[in-house]
Design a protein around this motif. Sequence first.
Motif, short mmCIF file in Angstrom:
data_model
loop_
_atom_site.label_atom_id
_atom_site.label_comp_id
_atom_site.label_asym_id
_atom_site.label_seq_id
_atom_site.Cartn_x
_atom_site.Cartn_y
_atom_site.Cartn_z
N ALA A 1 2.86 17.81 12.91
CA ALA A 1 3.16 16.50 12.33
C ALA A 1 4.31 16.55 11.34
CB ALA A 1 1.91 15.94 11.65
N ILE A 2 4.93 15.40 11.16
CA ILE A 2 5.92 15.19 10.11
C ILE A 2 5.27 14.35 9.03
CG2 ILE A 2 8.14 14.07 9.56
CD1 ILE A 2 8.91 14.49 12.51
N GLU A 3 5.40 14.75 7.78
CA GLU A 3 4.81 14.00 6.67
C GLU A 3 5.94 13.41 5.82
OE1 GLU A 3 1.95 16.36 4.60
OE2 GLU A 3 0.77 16.77 6.40
N VAL A 4 5.87 12.08 5.61
CA VAL A 4 6.93 11.40 4.87
C VAL A 4 6.33 10.19 4.17
CG1 VAL A 4 7.59 10.03 6.88
CG2 VAL A 4 9.23 10.36 5.03
N SER A 5 6.83 9.89 2.99
CA SER A 5 6.34 8.71 2.28
C SER A 5 6.58 7.47 3.12
CB SER A 5 7.04 8.58 0.93
OG SER A 5 6.77 9.70 0.14
N GLY A 6 5.60 6.59 3.18
CA GLY A 6 5.71 5.42 4.03
C GLY A 6 4.98 4.23 3.46
N GLY A 7 4.14 3.63 4.29
CA GLY A 7 3.55 2.34 3.95
C GLY A 7 4.51 1.25 4.37
N ASN B 1 0.85 -1.18 0.00
CA ASN B 1 0.00 0.00 0.00
C ASN B 1 0.89 1.24 0.00
OD1 ASN B 1 -2.58 -1.21 0.03
ND2 ASN B 1 -2.40 -1.62 2.22
N ALA B 2 0.80 2.02 -1.07
CA ALA B 2 1.61 3.25 -1.20
C ALA B 2 0.95 4.34 -0.38
CB ALA B 2 1.71 3.65 -2.67
N ILE B 3 1.56 4.65 0.76
CA ILE B 3 0.94 5.53 1.76
C ILE B 3 1.91 6.62 2.19
CG2 ILE B 3 -0.04 5.60 4.11
CD1 ILE B 3 -0.90 2.71 3.73
N VAL B 4 1.40 7.82 2.37
CA VAL B 4 2.18 8.90 2.96
C VAL B 4 1.88 8.92 4.45
CG1 VAL B 4 2.61 11.38 3.02
CG2 VAL B 4 2.22 10.23 0.83
N ASP B 5 2.93 8.82 5.28
CA ASP B 5 2.77 8.81 6.74
C ASP B 5 2.72 10.23 7.29
OD1 ASP B 5 2.82 6.05 6.88
OD2 ASP B 5 4.95 5.92 7.33
N VAL B 6 1.82 10.44 8.23
CA VAL B 6 1.71 11.71 8.96
C VAL B 6 1.91 11.37 10.43
CG1 VAL B 6 0.28 13.71 9.46
CG2 VAL B 6 0.06 12.56 7.24
N LEU B 7 3.08 11.74 11.00
CA LEU B 7 3.44 11.34 12.35
C LEU B 7 3.34 12.49 13.33
CD1 LEU B 7 5.97 10.11 10.23
CD2 LEU B 7 5.95 8.55 12.16
N ILE C 1 14.13 2.77 15.41
CA ILE C 1 13.40 3.16 16.62
C ILE C 1 14.10 4.28 17.38
CG2 ILE C 1 12.35 0.88 16.84
CD1 ILE C 1 14.28 0.27 19.13
N SER C 2 15.28 4.68 16.91
CA SER C 2 16.04 5.73 17.62
C SER C 2 15.62 7.13 17.21
CB SER C 2 17.54 5.54 17.39
OG SER C 2 17.88 5.84 16.05
N HIS C 3 14.66 7.23 16.27
CA HIS C 3 14.20 8.56 15.81
C HIS C 3 12.77 8.46 15.33
CE1 HIS C 3 14.59 7.18 11.62
NE2 HIS C 3 15.76 6.67 11.98
N VAL C 4 12.13 9.59 15.12
CA VAL C 4 10.76 9.62 14.61
C VAL C 4 10.79 9.33 13.11
CG1 VAL C 4 8.76 11.08 14.16
CG2 VAL C 4 9.92 11.20 16.37
N GLY C 5 9.86 8.49 12.66
CA GLY C 5 9.76 8.18 11.24
C GLY C 5 10.28 6.80 10.93
N CYS D 1 -1.49 7.67 6.22
CA CYS D 1 -1.61 7.00 7.51
C CYS D 1 -1.30 8.00 8.61
CB CYS D 1 -0.65 5.81 7.59
SG CYS D 1 -0.75 4.91 9.15
N LEU D 2 -2.27 8.23 9.48
CA LEU D 2 -2.09 9.14 10.61
C LEU D 2 -1.54 8.33 11.77
CD1 LEU D 2 -5.50 11.04 10.26
CD2 LEU D 2 -3.33 11.45 9.07
N ILE D 3 -0.29 8.61 12.15
CA ILE D 3 0.40 7.82 13.18
C ILE D 3 0.57 8.66 14.44
CG2 ILE D 3 2.52 6.57 13.73
CD1 ILE D 3 2.93 6.20 10.70
N LEU D 4 -0.04 8.21 15.51
CA LEU D 4 -0.01 8.91 16.79
C LEU D 4 0.97 8.19 17.71
CD1 LEU D 4 -3.84 9.29 16.85
CD2 LEU D 4 -2.24 11.21 16.72
N ILE D 5 1.99 8.90 18.17
CA ILE D 5 3.07 8.31 18.96
C ILE D 5 2.93 8.76 20.41
CG2 ILE D 5 5.57 8.06 19.19
CD1 ILE D 5 5.68 9.18 16.22
N THR D 6 2.73 7.79 21.31
CA THR D 6 2.59 8.09 22.72
C THR D 6 3.98 8.07 23.39
OG1 THR D 6 1.90 5.77 22.86
CG2 THR D 6 0.19 7.43 23.10
N PRO D 7 4.09 8.61 24.62
CA PRO D 7 5.40 8.71 25.27
C PRO D 7 6.14 7.39 25.45
CG PRO D 7 3.84 10.15 26.36
CD PRO D 7 3.05 9.34 25.37
#
Length: 324
Positions: free
Chosen positions: A54-60, A12-18, A309-313, A116-122
Motif C-alpha cells: 500500500a501507499i500511505e498519504v494524508s487524505g480525506g 475528516n482528517a484522514i490518512v489514506d492507505v491505497l 485520475i492519471s496516477h494513484v493517490g 481510509c483503506l482504499i482498494l483500487i480495482t483494475p
Amino acid sequence: MKSAYDVLGIGNAIVDVLSRTDEAFLGRHGLVKGSMMLIDEERAETLYDAMGPAIEVSGGSCGNTMAGVASFGGRGAYIGKVRDDQLGAVFGHDLRSIGVAFDTPKAESGPSTARCLILITPDAQRTMNTYLGACTGLGPSDIDPALVGSAAVTYVEGYLWDAPAAKQAVLKAFEAAHAQGRQVSITLSDSFCVHRYRDEFRDLVRNRIDILFGNEAEIKALYQVESFDEAMAAVRREARIAVLTRSEKGSVVIKGSETWAVPASPAARIVDTTGAGDLYAAGFLFGFTHGKPLAECARLGGVAAAEIISHVGARPEQALRELI
C-alpha cells in the motif's frame, strides 16, 4: 471585503492507505465496489492485514480539495481533528508543507488518527473503508468564527454528518460565514451518505448552501429520481448554484434558469479515480474565488480531475497552476 483565504475547508482528517486489488478480494470481504463504508478499528486492522502492498498519504475528501486549491496557487486553510500520534503529525505536516494553514488543536486522548483503506480495482474504481477515529472528536469548539470570516468560501464534506458534534461544528461555521457576508459550500460526498441524510441535505440546499457539489449518482439519490434530467430540474428549483459532475461526460453547472455543460478534460490515462470529485471541487472553487465565469470554473475543475485520475493517490503530482 478582501479575504485572507480563498477557501476554508472543514473535513475528516484522514490518512489514506491505497492498494491495488481485484474483485475477488472485494467479494471475499463483503465489500460493495465503489462505496464508502464506515468501519470500526477491529475491522480496519483485519482489512489492513489482508491488503496487498500500500501507499500511505494524508487524505480525506476535504483535505484533498484543499491540497488542490493550494496546487492552483490559491490560499487555503483547513479545520479537522487528528490525535497527537504519528499519523496525526504526518497529516498536519503534509498540509502545512504545501501551504495550507492547519492549526486545529490535536486530541490528547481517545481514538487514534483516522485512516481510509482504499482498494483500487483494475477498472480504476475505488472502494473505501473508513475508520473515523479521532475525526469524530471535531466539534463546535474547534470552529474559530474569525477564521471562518476570513475565507471567501467555507467548503465542507457531507461525510461530517456521520458525527453529530461535527455536524454542529459545520452549522456554527455556516452561521459565522454568512454573518460576515461570506459563502458556504458542501459536497454530497457519497450516494450512501445522501441516503442517510437526505432530508437534512435537502434543507441545507434550500436554506443555507450557496454552492452545492454532487455527482450524477448523488444528485439522483438526493431527489430520488431515475434520470439526470429529472435531477437537474429538481436541483434547479432549490439550489443557488449546483455543480454536477458526470465522469467522462464532463460537468454541468446550474444557476437559476441558466445551464453550462462543460466537457471533461482529456486524461492521459485512467489509473485511479480516487479524489476526482475532490480535485474537481478544488479547481471550481479556485476559479470561483478568483472571479472566473462559472463555465471556466468548471473547466478548471475538469483539468484538476484529469490530473488526479492519471496516477494513484488523491493529491496532485504536477502543480495544477502549470496546467492552466
